[in-house]
Each structure stands twice: as C-alpha cells, then as structure tokens.
Design a protein around this motif. Structure first.
Motif, PDB file in Angstrom:
ATOM      1  N   GLY A 319       0.815  -1.204   0.000  1.00 15.21           N
ATOM      2  CA  GLY A 319       0.000   0.000   0.000  1.00 15.21           C
ATOM      3  C   GLY A 319       0.852   1.258   0.000  1.00 15.21           C
ATOM      4  N   ILE A 320       0.186   2.388  -0.266  1.00  9.01           N
ATOM      5  CA  ILE A 320       0.857   3.692  -0.295  1.00  9.01           C
ATOM      6  C   ILE A 320       0.118   4.648   0.624  1.00  9.01           C
ATOM      7  N   VAL A 321       0.871   5.377   1.448  1.00  9.64           N
ATOM      8  CA  VAL A 321       0.275   6.318   2.404  1.00  9.64           C
ATOM      9  C   VAL A 321       0.796   7.719   2.104  1.00  9.64           C
ATOM     10  N   PHE A 322      -0.137   8.672   1.929  1.00  5.61           N
ATOM     11  CA  PHE A 322       0.220  10.069   1.658  1.00  5.61           C
ATOM     12  C   PHE A 322       0.185  10.890   2.942  1.00  5.61           C
ATOM     13  N   VAL A 323       1.187  11.744   3.117  1.00  4.36           N
ATOM     14  CA  VAL A 323       1.190  12.735   4.201  1.00  4.36           C
ATOM     15  C   VAL A 323       1.665  14.067   3.636  1.00  4.36           C
ATOM     16  N   GLY A 324       1.627  15.104   4.467  1.00  8.68           N
ATOM     17  CA  GLY A 324       2.073  16.428   4.039  1.00  8.68           C
ATOM     18  C   GLY A 324       0.925  17.242   3.476  1.00  8.68           C
ATOM     19  N   GLY A 325       1.181  18.527   3.288  1.00  5.84           N
ATOM     20  CA  GLY A 325       0.127  19.431   2.829  1.00  5.84           C
ATOM     21  C   GLY A 325       0.093  19.647   1.337  1.00  5.84           C
ATOM     22  N   GLY A 326       0.968  18.949   0.570  1.00  9.79           N
ATOM     23  CA  GLY A 326       1.048  19.140  -0.874  1.00  9.79           C
ATOM     24  C   GLY A 326      -0.239  18.845  -1.607  1.00  9.79           C
ATOM     25  N   PHE A 327      -0.725  17.588  -1.500  1.00 10.16           N
ATOM     26  CA  PHE A 327      -2.061  17.293  -2.018  1.00 10.16           C
ATOM     27  C   PHE A 327      -2.819  16.245  -1.229  1.00 10.16           C
ATOM     28  N   ALA A 328      -2.345  15.932  -0.024  1.00  9.20           N
ATOM     29  CA  ALA A 328      -3.060  14.970   0.824  1.00  9.20           C
ATOM     30  C   ALA A 328      -4.403  15.522   1.298  1.00  9.20           C
ATOM     31  N   LEU A 329      -4.567  16.857   1.268  1.00 12.53           N
ATOM     32  CA  LEU A 329      -5.812  17.477   1.739  1.00 12.53           C
ATOM     33  C   LEU A 329      -6.846  17.661   0.621  1.00 12.53           C
ATOM     34  N   ILE A 330      -6.466  17.338  -0.617  1.00  9.79           N
ATOM     35  CA  ILE A 330      -7.393  17.494  -1.743  1.00  9.79           C
ATOM     36  C   ILE A 330      -8.465  16.405  -1.685  1.00  9.79           C
ATOM     37  N   LYS A 331      -9.715  16.795  -1.821  1.00 10.16           N
ATOM     38  CA  LYS A 331     -10.838  15.840  -1.741  1.00 10.16           C
ATOM     39  C   LYS A 331     -10.793  14.853  -2.897  1.00 10.16           C
ATOM     40  N   GLY A 332     -11.014  13.573  -2.583  1.00  7.78           N
ATOM     41  CA  GLY A 332     -11.036  12.519  -3.598  1.00  7.78           C
ATOM     42  C   GLY A 332      -9.674  12.004  -4.011  1.00  7.78           C
ATOM     43  N   ILE A 333      -8.606  12.438  -3.312  1.00 10.82           N
ATOM     44  CA  ILE A 333      -7.239  12.076  -3.710  1.00 10.82           C
ATOM     45  C   ILE A 333      -6.970  10.570  -3.578  1.00 10.82           C
ATOM     46  N   GLU A 334      -7.602   9.909  -2.604  1.00  8.41           N
ATOM     47  CA  GLU A 334      -7.342   8.484  -2.379  1.00  8.41           C
ATOM     48  C   GLU A 334      -7.792   7.630  -3.565  1.00  8.41           C
ATOM     49  N   ASP A 335      -9.051   7.784  -3.988  1.00 12.17           N
ATOM     50  CA  ASP A 335      -9.570   6.994  -5.119  1.00 12.17           C
ATOM     51  C   ASP A 335      -8.875   7.374  -6.424  1.00 12.17           C
ATOM     52  N   PHE A 336      -8.633   8.664  -6.613  1.00 12.24           N
ATOM     53  CA  PHE A 336      -7.972   9.152  -7.829  1.00 12.24           C
ATOM     54  C   PHE A 336      -6.564   8.571  -7.940  1.00 12.24           C
ATOM     55  N   SER A 337      -5.834   8.535  -6.817  1.00 10.49           N
ATOM     56  CA  SER A 337      -4.466   8.004  -6.802  1.00 10.49           C
ATOM     57  C   SER A 337      -4.450   6.498  -7.010  1.00 10.49           C
ATOM     58  N   LYS A 338      -5.445   5.816  -6.454  1.00  8.21           N
ATOM     59  CA  LYS A 338      -5.527   4.358  -6.560  1.00  8.21           C
ATOM     60  C   LYS A 338      -5.630   3.920  -8.022  1.00  8.21           C
ATOM     61  N   ASP A 339      -6.391   4.660  -8.827  1.00  5.84           N
ATOM     62  CA  ASP A 339      -6.568   4.325 -10.241  1.00  5.84           C
ATOM     63  C   ASP A 339      -5.268   4.483 -11.026  1.00  5.84           C
ATOM     64  N   ILE A 340      -4.446   5.469 -10.636  1.00  6.57           N
ATOM     65  CA  ILE A 340      -3.199   5.738 -11.369  1.00  6.57           C
ATOM     66  C   ILE A 340      -2.046   4.872 -10.857  1.00  6.57           C
ATOM     67  N   LEU A 341      -1.906   4.773  -9.550  1.00  5.33           N
ATOM     68  CA  LEU A 341      -0.773   4.049  -8.956  1.00  5.33           C
ATOM     69  C   LEU A 341      -0.975   2.537  -8.925  1.00  5.33           C
ATOM     70  N   GLN A 342      -2.220   2.088  -9.106  1.00  3.01           N
ATOM     71  CA  GLN A 342      -2.541   0.652  -9.114  1.00  3.01           C
ATOM     72  C   GLN A 342      -2.130  -0.050  -7.816  1.00  3.01           C
ATOM     73  N   LYS A 343      -2.263   0.673  -6.725  1.00  2.00           N
ATOM     74  CA  LYS A 343      -1.978   0.142  -5.387  1.00  2.00           C
ATOM     75  C   LYS A 343      -2.991   0.742  -4.413  1.00  2.00           C
ATOM     76  N   PRO A 344      -3.307   0.050  -3.311  1.00  2.00           N
ATOM     77  CA  PRO A 344      -4.180   0.655  -2.289  1.00  2.00           C
ATOM     78  C   PRO A 344      -3.557   1.935  -1.748  1.00  2.00           C
ATOM     79  N   VAL A 345      -4.346   2.994  -1.643  1.00  2.00           N
ATOM     80  CA  VAL A 345      -3.844   4.306  -1.202  1.00  2.00           C
ATOM     81  C   VAL A 345      -4.720   4.845  -0.078  1.00  2.00           C
ATOM     82  N   ARG A 346      -4.077   5.448   0.912  1.00  2.00           N
ATOM     83  CA  ARG A 346      -4.816   6.161   1.962  1.00  2.00           C
ATOM     84  C   ARG A 346      -4.019   7.375   2.399  1.00  2.00           C
ATOM     85  N   VAL A 347      -4.712   8.321   3.032  1.00  2.00           N
ATOM     86  CA  VAL A 347      -4.062   9.508   3.594  1.00  2.00           C
ATOM     87  C   VAL A 347      -3.763   9.217   5.063  1.00  2.00           C
TER      88      VAL A 347
END
Length: 423
Positions: A319-347
C-alpha cells in the motif's frame, strides 16, 4: 514525566510545532499544535536564516499561548530528502564477566558501526539499528539482558551535509530555542501514520510538501530506501494562479478549501468568489478549478509511479500512504491516486485529538519519537533497579543459607570432636 515535549517540523511553506505530554498511564497526549508561514526554506534546505528564525519564533509564540508555558527546548524533525543512508556493521565483545549484554555493550556496538569513511562535507547525524546478532544468531531486536560472547549490529548510518544541518540549527537557536535532539523524519512519520503490520509487510510513505516529494520505502519492519523529487504542491497552486489569473496566495487558499479530483461528491457547478489583484473580486467556476488541479495531480502521480517502479521493492509494496500538505488534503485524492498508482492508497493522519491532519504528521512524530525514547529509558532504569533489588534479596537469602550451613557444620564437627575425645 510531567514536562512538555516539543517537536518542530520545518517545511518549505510552513513550520509546524507540537507540544506533547506523557500522562500517568504512560500514554502520550498532544496538548497543543500550531503552524506559521515560512519563506526561508527551499526544498528542505534553509536559504534565509533570519526569515526562518522569525517564522520559528512566530510558531513557538503561538504554541506558548496555547499551552501556557515558556518553551526553551525542542526536538527537530530532519527531512529524509536532505539525508543519505549507508549500511554498515559493528562488532564488539561482551564486556561483563557473566556474559550478560548490558546497555553499555549496545552503545559500544552502535559506536563501532559509525566507523566508516565519509566525505569531508558530510557528517553522521544518527544510526538506525536494523538487527542485532549474538554469537551468530540474527534478527534480534533488543539484545539487552541476553547472554553471549560476541555482539554485532547491522545498522543504517544517516549522513547529511554539515552546512545544511548547521544552518537549520542556527535558525532554531536564533529563535531562542535549544535543540534537544534530532528526530529522523521518515521514522517519526512512520510511528504516527503507519501500522506495524504495514511496515512489516511492505509500505511506501509519500510525503508531498510544497516544493519536494520524499518517498520512503519500508519492508520487514525497516526503512529500506529514500528518494526525493524536486516537485510539490506549489506546482498545483502555480497552475491555478496562471490559468485563473490569480495571486499565488489566493490560488493556494482555493486549492486547500475547494480542491477536488476524480469522482468526488463536490458540486462542481457553483461559482467561487475570489479576491483578485487591486481588490477586484472575480467568480471562479469550480469545474474549471477541478480540471486544472486534476491535470497537475495526475502528472505528479505518474512521476511518483515511475519512481516507485524503478525501486527494487516495488513488487513487495502492499500500500501507499500520503502525508504532508502538498495534495493529501485534496478531496477525492485516495480513489484518484488508486486508479493511477494501481496500489491501495490512503491519507495518513496522526490519531491524536486536535492533531488529526496529514499536515501535522512530522511535528507529532517528532514528539512521539522523543516521548518513546524517554519512556524506554525510564523503564530500563526501573527494570535495572528491580533487578538489583532481586539480586540483593537473592544474595541475602544465599548468605543466610550459607550461615545456617556453617552453624550446622560447626555443631556436627564439635559433636564429632566430643565423641573422638570420649572414646
């Protein structure tokens, strides 16, 4: 144990500071957290000591008002992007006669692992023990109290440029704060946003800041690699500013408050009123804002994916975990990232009341790491005292037993002498 522990995270756009306290049950509580805008740091490196120092001062002043104490000491979170990991081994003979490994033996083997050749412009800022080996038996996490003749350690030596670290220290000290210690940011973040099972199984922690993206790979419970890219959340804000003809500061506010990507539940048909230059107010179409943000976020995610795929540990990532203020606060980032990175993603957010934001993860992690170190030290001292007490009691009992034995043997010998004389 009643004293406050202060952690400071110095980023390219913000400085965050957290105050923690260990309660009577031994659990850490976050008592206050605050942030201040910083313009003296670029890509994790201090470029203006005075400006950075002033930002630190503002941040600490806000924290002092929050917790109502005078802050003089703090632990600093050192970004992994300005550091380098080098593997090395240390070997020592166990010093005590009874061959029990003590705290001093561990300190000696850690010191032995630091004996490496390093460039003149770099210095050792820390050591991460990966495993201890006692007489050939490996995968030992804590050797203290075990028995053996030979103690080894496989360790990662953390190196950083001397000038970078010195300028960071100068900025803190100029703000009137003494540096109590350095906390390595990847480990600090992992303690507050990652689960133990994730770290064991294999996980990637992606810290997206304003001007840099740091990628930390964990596997088998250890940090195995660090990579850095000179891109960050500011590129998204800059796109908004250019496309919508807005000041950068207003673009940043728009990104944080209204930014969304993918199939989010946000209504994109509304108009947002924004202050443009010369006090003019304009209306921004939220759907256009979303398109601008999506385009840049998708590009950043593709770059992150390319960096991950070049990593030898990619196939083991669970899995991949996002932190920081760069884009972890953007709404819908988890599902959007999952489609591109092809891995489970969470903030990843710290699970502390008042600090549950990916923005504060590094500052909270610095406090948690320092608190754990203090707690471990106090427990070790307590354990040593209890062991000494048990040894004293055992010695007393043994002495009593030997005394009785002596008295008994004395009586028998006297009786024997009496019968010898009599006969």
């Amino acid at each position: 144990m009643n004293e406050y522990i202060i952690g400071i995270d110095i980023g390219s756009s913000k400085i965050c500071a957290a105050a923690g306290k260990i309660d009577k049950h031994g659990r850490m509580q976050i008592m206050g957290i605050t942030s201040a805008i910083c313009n003296g740091v670029k890509k994790g490196i201090v470029v203006d000591i005075d400006s950075t120092s002033e930002s630190v001062k503002q941040c600490i002043d806000g924290l002092e008002r929050m917790v109502d104490i005078k802050i003089t000491d703090a632990y600093i979170s050192l970004p992994g992007g300005i550091s380098e990991l080098v593997w090395n081994k240390g070997v020592v003979a166990v010093a005590s006669e009874d061959r029990e490994i003590k705290d001093n033996d561990v300190k000696r083997v850690i010191k032995a692992s630091k004996i490496i050749t390093i460039p003149s412009d770099k210095e050792i800022i820390g050591v991460i023990p990966q495993q201890y080996i006692i007489d050939g038996y490996d995968k030992i996490k804590d050797p203290i109290g075990m028995s053996g003749l030979r103690l080894e350690v496989d360790a990662q030596i953390i190196l950083a440029q001397t000038t970078v670290v010195n300028n960071l220290f100068k900025s803190i000290e100029k703000a009137g704060i003494n540096v109590s210690g350095i906390v390595f940011q990847p480990l600090a973040l992992s303690e507050v946003v990652l689960k133990k099972e994730e770290v064991e199984r294999g996980v990637v922690l992606v810290d997206v800041g304003a001007e840099s993206i740091n990628i930390y790979s964990f596997e088998g419970g250890n940090l195995v690699s660090i990579s850095t890219m000179s891109l960050g959340g500011n590129t998204i804000s800059n796109d908004i500013a250019v496309c919508l003809k807005l000041p950068f500061s207003e673009a940043e506010k728009l990104k944080i408050k209204y930014g969304s990507v993918g199939r989010s539940s946000v209504n994109n048909d509304i108009k947002i009123e924004v202050n443009a230059d010369y006090n003019n107010k304009i209306h921004v179409d939220q759907d256009i804002l979303k398109q601008v943000i999506e385009a840049r976020v998708e590009e950043l995610l593709c770059i992150i994916k390319g960096e991950l795929k070049s990593n030898e540990h990619y196939d083991k990532i669970s899995g991949i975990v996002f932190v920081g203020g760069g884009f972890a606060l953007i709404k819908g980032i988890e599902d959007f990232s999952k489609d591109i990175l092809q891995k489970p993603v969470r903030v990843g957010s710290p699970e502390y009341i008042g600090a549950a934001s990916p923005l504060y993860a590094a500052a909270v992690g610095a406090v948690k790491d320092a608190a754990d170190s203090m707690k471990d030290k106090s427990l070790r001292i307590k354990s040593e005292k209890e062991t000494e007490g048990i040894q004293r009691e055992w010695t007393k009992e043994r002495n009593k037993h030997e005394e009785k034995k002596e008295n008994s043997s004395g009586f028998v010998s006297k009786l024997k002498d009496f019968f010898t004389d009599f006969f």
